[in-house]
Write a protein that holds these residues in place. Sequence first.
Motif, short mmCIF file in Angstrom:
data_model
loop_
_atom_site.label_atom_id
_atom_site.label_comp_id
_atom_site.label_asym_id
_atom_site.label_seq_id
_atom_site.Cartn_x
_atom_site.Cartn_y
_atom_site.Cartn_z
N TYR A 215 -1.87 -86.32 54.24
CA TYR A 215 -1.26 -87.40 53.47
C TYR A 215 0.10 -86.95 52.92
O TYR A 215 1.10 -87.67 53.03
N GLN A 216 0.12 -85.75 52.37
CA GLN A 216 1.38 -85.24 51.83
C GLN A 216 2.42 -85.11 52.93
O GLN A 216 3.56 -85.56 52.78
N ALA A 217 2.00 -84.49 54.05
CA ALA A 217 2.95 -84.27 55.13
C ALA A 217 3.49 -85.60 55.65
O ALA A 217 4.70 -85.77 55.82
N LEU A 218 2.59 -86.54 55.90
CA LEU A 218 3.03 -87.83 56.44
C LEU A 218 3.96 -88.55 55.46
O LEU A 218 4.93 -89.19 55.86
N SER A 219 3.67 -88.44 54.16
CA SER A 219 4.52 -89.08 53.16
C SER A 219 5.96 -88.60 53.31
O SER A 219 6.90 -89.39 53.41
N TYR A 220 6.10 -87.27 53.31
CA TYR A 220 7.46 -86.72 53.35
C TYR A 220 8.14 -86.97 54.68
O TYR A 220 9.32 -87.27 54.73
N VAL A 221 7.37 -86.86 55.76
CA VAL A 221 7.98 -87.04 57.07
C VAL A 221 8.43 -88.49 57.24
O VAL A 221 9.55 -88.77 57.70
N LEU A 222 7.58 -89.43 56.86
CA LEU A 222 7.96 -90.84 57.02
C LEU A 222 9.15 -91.18 56.12
O LEU A 222 10.03 -91.95 56.51
N MET A 223 9.16 -90.60 54.94
CA MET A 223 10.28 -90.86 54.05
C MET A 223 11.57 -90.31 54.66
O MET A 223 12.61 -90.96 54.66
N ALA A 224 11.48 -89.10 55.23
CA ALA A 224 12.66 -88.48 55.83
C ALA A 224 13.13 -89.31 57.02
O ALA A 224 14.33 -89.60 57.17
N LEU A 225 12.18 -89.72 57.87
CA LEU A 225 12.56 -90.51 59.05
C LEU A 225 13.22 -91.82 58.63
O LEU A 225 14.18 -92.28 59.24
N ARG A 226 12.66 -92.41 57.59
CA ARG A 226 13.24 -93.67 57.12
C ARG A 226 14.69 -93.47 56.70
O ARG A 226 15.57 -94.24 57.07
N ASN A 227 14.91 -92.42 55.93
CA ASN A 227 16.28 -92.14 55.46
C ASN A 227 17.23 -91.88 56.63
O ASN A 227 18.37 -92.33 56.62
N ILE A 228 16.74 -91.14 57.62
CA ILE A 228 17.62 -90.82 58.75
C ILE A 228 17.90 -92.07 59.57
O ILE A 228 19.05 -92.36 59.95
N LEU A 229 16.84 -92.85 59.83
CA LEU A 229 17.02 -94.00 60.72
C LEU A 229 17.83 -95.13 60.08
O LEU A 229 18.41 -95.95 60.78
N ILE A 230 17.84 -95.15 58.76
CA ILE A 230 18.70 -96.15 58.10
C ILE A 230 20.16 -95.87 58.43
O ILE A 230 20.93 -96.76 58.73
N ARG A 231 20.51 -94.58 58.43
CA ARG A 231 21.92 -94.23 58.70
C ARG A 231 22.21 -94.09 60.19
O ARG A 231 23.32 -94.32 60.63
N HIS A 232 21.20 -93.69 60.95
CA HIS A 232 21.40 -93.50 62.40
C HIS A 232 20.29 -94.24 63.14
O HIS A 232 19.33 -93.62 63.59
N PRO A 233 20.39 -95.57 63.25
CA PRO A 233 19.30 -96.34 63.88
C PRO A 233 19.04 -95.89 65.32
O PRO A 233 19.99 -95.61 66.06
N ASP A 234 17.78 -95.81 65.67
CA ASP A 234 17.39 -95.43 67.02
C ASP A 234 16.24 -96.35 67.42
O ASP A 234 15.11 -96.20 66.92
N LYS A 235 16.54 -97.31 68.30
CA LYS A 235 15.54 -98.33 68.63
C LYS A 235 14.25 -97.75 69.19
O LYS A 235 13.16 -98.20 68.87
N GLY A 236 14.42 -96.73 70.04
CA GLY A 236 13.25 -96.13 70.67
C GLY A 236 12.31 -95.54 69.63
O GLY A 236 11.09 -95.78 69.65
N VAL A 237 12.87 -94.80 68.68
CA VAL A 237 12.03 -94.16 67.66
C VAL A 237 11.40 -95.22 66.76
O VAL A 237 10.22 -95.13 66.41
N LEU A 238 12.20 -96.22 66.43
CA LEU A 238 11.67 -97.29 65.57
C LEU A 238 10.48 -97.97 66.22
O LEU A 238 9.46 -98.25 65.58
N GLN A 239 10.64 -98.23 67.51
CA GLN A 239 9.55 -98.89 68.25
C GLN A 239 8.30 -98.00 68.27
O GLN A 239 7.19 -98.47 68.04
N ALA A 240 8.53 -96.72 68.50
CA ALA A 240 7.40 -95.79 68.54
C ALA A 240 6.72 -95.71 67.17
O ALA A 240 5.50 -95.62 67.06
N LEU A 241 7.53 -95.76 66.11
CA LEU A 241 6.96 -95.70 64.76
C LEU A 241 6.13 -96.96 64.47
O LEU A 241 5.07 -96.89 63.86
N ARG A 242 6.65 -98.10 64.94
CA ARG A 242 5.89 -99.34 64.73
C ARG A 242 4.56 -99.28 65.47
O ARG A 242 3.53 -99.74 64.97
N ALA A 243 4.59 -98.71 66.66
CA ALA A 243 3.34 -98.58 67.43
C ALA A 243 2.38 -97.66 66.69
O ALA A 243 1.17 -97.92 66.62
#
Lengths: 574, 266
Positions: free
Chosen positions: A518-546
């Motif tokens: 839970y802790q690891a996923l919290s931080y990783v998802l938060m980090a990915l969110r921050n990165i993808l807001i500034r550098h959108p990547d459709k492929g990663v976003l799609q994979a995250l939604r899946a």
Amino acid sequence: MDYDVIVIGLGTAGGETLRELAGTGLRVLGLERLNGMGGTGTLGCISFGASIPARMIDLERACKAVTIVYEATVIAARSIGRCVTEVSYVANGVRFDVLGRIVIDASGEATVGRLLGLPLRRGCSFDGTVASGARAESWQKSSGEIRPIYRNFPMPCSEHSLEGLANQALMWHVRRHQGWLSREKGSRLLRPSLMMGVRESARYWTERIQDLEGALRDVPVEDPIIHAWEPEDLPVYDSAYAFESKATQNWKVLCGLPLFGFPVSLSYRTIVVRGFDNLLCPSRHLGVSHDLGGAMRMQSQMRQSGLAAACAAEIALERNLPVGAVPYAELRSRLLSKGGLTVARKSDVTSCGGYVFEPYSDDQVIGALRQDVVRTPEWWYAKSENRPCEQAAWAYWNVWKRKLRGDAKGVAALADRLQSEMNRCDRYSVNFAVALGLLDDARCVPMLRNVVTACNSVLDPVVERAFPNRLKAILLLGRFADVASVAPLFEIVEDDARAFADRLLQAKAFGSLDMCRYQALSYVLMALRNILIRHPDKGVLQALRAWRERPILLRDAEGYDLARRIKRIAFDAG
Amino acid sequence: MTRRKFLKNLAASGFVSGWTPELWSAMPVRPAEQTILLGGTAFALGMALARPTESLVVERGVVLAPEFTLTAGFSRLGAATSEIGRELCAQARRCGLLQGDRIELPPFSDFLASFFSLRGGRCLLETELISVERQNGSWQVGLFPLAIGGLVMTEAADFLDTTDLAWRNLGLDAVSSRHLGAMAREGDIAVELPAATTWRDGRLRLFEEAERKMGRTIISEYAAFKTRYVDSKVGRRMSAGYWWNPSAQYGTFMEAFEAGYAWTMM
């Protein structure tokens, strides 16, 4: 009926307001939804050692001169211009409309604001949840001690109210009781709480909103009414708090000071509702941001806010002034004469054990970080000096504090020294990288990336309780929006953080595998969110939604669905 | 009431999000056929579990069966006669709440919440009843759920009030006395109070009594009055489709629960 003051909610704050107003000769009406005064501290069963009935009767005896209506539900409020003019309530099916020159909403849930349709601040800042609780009062037969038992858990604001919340809360309650009954045979439950323990459900927009960063920066408060103590009592293991604000991340995660406290003074303007001349809001819905909410969770602070509201109302009525124009000097002298404004401890930061840290020089900072930065449960509560872990936490705090104070020259010099220490590439390098991160210095990024991708290397040795560095590294990589980290971070998500959590456990992280995931996923998802807001990547976003749609079994010790919580925070919030 | 009208009412209250999807999906297909039970009492719970989809319990507090669970520490549970009653007893025993026929009441309230909701019972906690009006052969009921903070109108074929004094104290004439009790170190104490007593007066009397008898050693005051009735007046039909039958008239929890379970509208 026409009253000088209407007090809504006679809990810890409102009870104090009413007690204070009772001796003034003003026409005062107190409305309370339950059947007694004192709120959380009495019928809400949060009382350590004190006799709850005695406290209730003391309050009632002190308030003989005012009108109190119990079991009253406020159902409407009306305003004209900048004034709340009328309040309607129902008591046993009969509706009453009352006029008040000043309205003090001490309900803790912004009742008047809700009824007027005012914009409110709702729930936690990051996902809109409220921290709900189930509580009961117990009695130790052997010692005669009365004490509360409770369990807090987060619920979405939308479920606060109906059976969704209530029954879940009560089910937690049952579990708690069952466990409790089997453990403590010599004790007896006295009664369940008559109110839901709900924090942060709604807060007013007041003339001033104070936050954690401001408090740590020592932003001056010219008109204090409450000297509080920020106790930071949020669960240490719940990484969701890292979503609250950058200040929370720095304080709790990067410095590692979750249970350390500091004094906070709250301004009079935090209880003056924005846009109104006769509406005051003592109690937990006043003008503090969620990350500073801990400062207003304790009963002594609630009482101070109630006292301040009563004194301000008195002055405003005597001088025929809007509440926002009450002269502070007069308010202050009245508060002091009534025992308010009790002086907070003067220390900068102190541990729960009462140990006060002294400022460090640059050499001391470097020395403290050239040790294994570990975290043990004992550390949080221990009153001891010279433990490496304490020194490290204090070193981090010193580094960040310098930045908060705007000491640009000193910060630059320290950053250079930290970088040169980091570049030695030894087992302590990551400590220096985190310190650089606290200074928002991007030179730490390559080192942090190494920690995430190359665990158990020389840069991240398996030292007992050294697990926080890995989580800190992830958090900082997100903050620096490091695109090169997307792939390794996404790998952790894809694996549902199993391997990563295993490595945390190897470093003797606290709790179960699920809690580590839970802790690891919290931080990783938060980090990915921050990165993808500034550098959108459709492929990663799609994979995250899946990934989001994929069921994951992740529960805490009491069965609470952590996967649901973290998905909601990461994908739905903000 | 149509689904659209229901949502419109909620929207008018300004807090649509307060209504959970779970609750919405549990609404009966035709709310006009439902029975609203006022008070989350033992009687109401029994009746609601006999017809879970047709009943909606409305309770202003957060504690179920307060007329029993908040009036004493321990009490006799009473004899179960129905299948569901026996199941309730068996589960309470498994949870360690029932020893012999004695039930530990404070945790029992929460046990009930779990038992009730898992069997499909519908209950709105922290909900104030605002109005009940007869219109076109059914009851238009105004509710004010606390956290929604707005008025919600719903409809019911029947309205059954199970509270001690009835809504707006309409049953006050049937009450012979009320008692407020407390747990003290020296044993339980209680004071007898007039039917129309207030909490403030009741509590003051209780403390005076405690101070007079044994010094100030009350540990916990019970949070509900115990009510005694004039037998011939208790329980009545107020008008067509509107009854008052207080749960507190029964001697034990199970007696009230079973009476509710077996109740039929006439």
